[in-house]
Motif scaffolding. Structure first.
Motif, PDB file in Angstrom:
ATOM      1  N   GLU A  16     -21.824   0.289  13.382  1.00  0.00           N
ATOM      2  CA  GLU A  16     -20.596   0.684  12.701  1.00  0.00           C
ATOM      3  C   GLU A  16     -19.980   1.905  13.380  1.00  0.00           C
ATOM      4  O   GLU A  16     -18.752   2.000  13.537  1.00  0.00           O
ATOM      5  CB  GLU A  16     -20.895   0.986  11.226  1.00  0.00           C
ATOM      6  N   ARG A  17     -20.829   2.857  13.760  1.00  0.00           N
ATOM      7  CA  ARG A  17     -20.345   4.042  14.466  1.00  0.00           C
ATOM      8  C   ARG A  17     -19.655   3.657  15.778  1.00  0.00           C
ATOM      9  O   ARG A  17     -18.615   4.208  16.146  1.00  0.00           O
ATOM     10  CB  ARG A  17     -21.525   4.978  14.782  1.00  0.00           C
ATOM     11  N   LYS A  64     -18.270   0.731  16.589  1.00  0.00           N
ATOM     12  CA  LYS A  64     -17.006   0.057  16.290  1.00  0.00           C
ATOM     13  C   LYS A  64     -15.919   1.059  15.926  1.00  0.00           C
ATOM     14  O   LYS A  64     -14.773   0.931  16.364  1.00  0.00           O
ATOM     15  CB  LYS A  64     -17.206  -0.940  15.138  1.00  0.00           C
ATOM     16  N   LYS A  65     -16.291   2.047  15.134  1.00  0.00           N
ATOM     17  CA  LYS A  65     -15.323   3.072  14.720  1.00  0.00           C
ATOM     18  C   LYS A  65     -14.825   3.868  15.918  1.00  0.00           C
ATOM     19  O   LYS A  65     -13.626   4.159  16.045  1.00  0.00           O
ATOM     20  CB  LYS A  65     -15.969   3.991  13.689  1.00  0.00           C
ATOM     21  N   SER A  69     -12.434   1.712  17.984  1.00  0.00           N
ATOM     22  CA  SER A  69     -11.172   1.397  17.319  1.00  0.00           C
ATOM     23  C   SER A  69     -10.296   2.626  17.102  1.00  0.00           C
ATOM     24  O   SER A  69      -9.094   2.511  16.885  1.00  0.00           O
ATOM     25  CB  SER A  69     -11.441   0.729  15.973  1.00  0.00           C
ATOM     26  N   SER A  70     -10.901   3.823  17.191  1.00  0.00           N
ATOM     27  CA  SER A  70     -10.147   5.035  16.893  1.00  0.00           C
ATOM     28  C   SER A  70      -9.474   5.643  18.118  1.00  0.00           C
ATOM     29  O   SER A  70      -8.677   6.564  18.000  1.00  0.00           O
ATOM     30  CB  SER A  70     -11.071   6.093  16.274  1.00  0.00           C
ATOM     31  N   THR A  77     -22.405  -4.617  19.447  1.00  0.00           N
ATOM     32  CA  THR A  77     -21.943  -4.526  18.059  1.00  0.00           C
ATOM     33  C   THR A  77     -22.406  -5.684  17.192  1.00  0.00           C
ATOM     34  O   THR A  77     -22.368  -5.588  15.962  1.00  0.00           O
ATOM     35  CB  THR A  77     -20.408  -4.432  18.004  1.00  0.00           C
TER      36      THR A  77
END
Length: 406
Positions: free
Chosen positions: A360-361, A363-364, A367-368, A349
């Motif tokens: 970014e994808r 990390k998302k 985190s989701s 990342t």
């Protein structure tokens, strides 16, 4: 006496096992014709008769039924010896067998199954290792029903193919994806070859197994085998032997056909999609992670390609179970960090060379899901990440692809 079993080149050395079968047949041939002796053979005689009868069944189709009747009257071990000899033919000689002998081999296996010979199941598995089952119509139809109409099977409690996705497959079945000869040579590369000597062994391996374009599809099976059926010991991991990720990176750099390349990447990441650390092995997902990390920064294109493919799988592989897939991939990352395969996810990342969109994808995604990934844990055990990338040449002449690097 010229071999009737094998296609042997003029200057090619004979096979010791084939010679033992042939020699037994030559010595006992007069005893293989009716009327048969009713005397009980000694253990040595029994062994030699089994050798001779197998050779006769395979090379004398006109007398095969007579040889089998002789075997039925002779057998005293539930056919265990005859089955073990037949399995050796399958595992050690199959690729060189004369076509007519291959036909007789199938016939002999059918006879063994018919009498429930001791070990016949292992013999069938050995024979299946020489078949690409997806092209057998019956197996293709089974897969179609699994995906589109699972209720066809009438199995209580089974209503969705997702149940199979989440069921761990025994590593024994991954042996069916490669021939015994491929298994032997792949294990040799991964255990006995030092990283600095890899180049010449790559050239030899590619000429033997990958030189013809239609053999590209074999790479998919090889990758599944390496990930799920070859788990090196800690001693090998920390030695200078060729790591699994390096062989996979080399194999991935060889494709002409995009759809085959996609299948190979799926083979690499498949165990991530439904990963459950309670039942799945971290070693199945380790090679993909190490390949992504160890390819940076010299061959960051490999890292970017693999990460992009993984994220595409999360969104598109199984849309009916998209959350399950996303959670499986997140759990895979978590286990790779907690088990010390990588230091932290920041390796990916925070890499400046990677696409901001991909970072970014990722990390998302992380985190989701429900799992919170630790950012710094135990020291990494990454092997060979600074090794000379010149060892990782493509297996065929496709210079447009960079090797995976290390």
């Amino acid at each position: 006496m010229e071999s009737k079993l094998l296609n042997v080149g003029t200057h090619e050395a004979g096979n010791e096992f084939e010679s033992s079968l042939r020699q037994a047949f030559m010595e006992l041939e007069p005893r293989l014709r009716p009327p048969f002796s009713i005397a009980i053979p000694t253990p040595q005689e029994y062994s030699q008769l089994n050798h001779a009868l197998l050779y006769g069944v395979l090379t004398e189709p006109q007398f095969a039924k007579i040889h089998v009747k002789h075997l039925h009257g002779l057998v005293s071990d539930g056919y265990a010896l005859f089955v073990s000899l037949t399995l050796r033919v399958v595992l050690e000689l199959y690729n060189k067998l004369v076509d007519s002998v291959k036909q007789q081999l199938i016939w002999a296996v059918n006879e063994i199954v018919g009498v429930f010979g001791v070990g016949f199941d292992g013999l069938l598995l050995g024979l299946l290792r020489h078949t690409d089952l997806v092209h057998v119509p019956e197996f293709r139809n089974i897969w179609k029903d699994l995906v589109l109409d699972p209720t066809t099977f009438g199995t209580e409690g089974f209503s969705d193919v997702g149940q199979l996705y989440s069921t761990r497959t025994s590593s024994r079945y991954f042996l069916l994806r490669v021939t015994p000869e491929m298994e032997l040579q792949l294990r040799f590369l991964l255990v006995h070859v030092k990283f600095r000597h890899l180049k010449r062994y790559q050239t030899w391996f590619a000429k033997k197994f990958l030189f013809e374009p239609e053999r590209e599809t074999l790479i998919v099976d090889m990758i599944r085998f390496i990930c799920c059926a070859h788990h090196p010991s800690n001693e090998i991991i920390h030695s200078d032997s060729v790591p699994r990720w390096a062989i996979i990176g080399w194999l991935l750099s060889s494709f002409r056909k995009k759809y085959v390349e996609a299948n190979a990447k799926l083979a690499l990441f498949y165990d991530w999609l439904y990963f459950d650390e309670r039942m799945d092995n971290i070693m199945n997902i380790e090679p993909a992670m190490l390949l992504m990390v160890c390819s940076m920064p010299q061959y960051v294109g490999m890292t970017q390609s693999l990460l992009e493919f993984l994220l595409l799988l999360v969104d598109n592989y199984d849309q009916m179970h998209s959350y399950t897939v996303a959670n499986g991939v997140s759990l895979a990352f978590n286990s790779l960090v907690t088990k010390g395969v990588i230091n932290n996810v920041d390796t990916l990342t925070s890499c400046d060379a990677l696409s901001p969109f991909l970072k970014e994808r990722l990390k998302k995604l992380l985190s989701s899901t429900n799992e919170t990934l630790p950012h710094q844990l135990c020291p990494s055990r990454l092997p060979h990440c600074s090794a000379d990338a010149s060892h990782l040449e493509t297996p065929a002449s496709h210079p447009k692809h960079e090797p995976a690097g290390a």
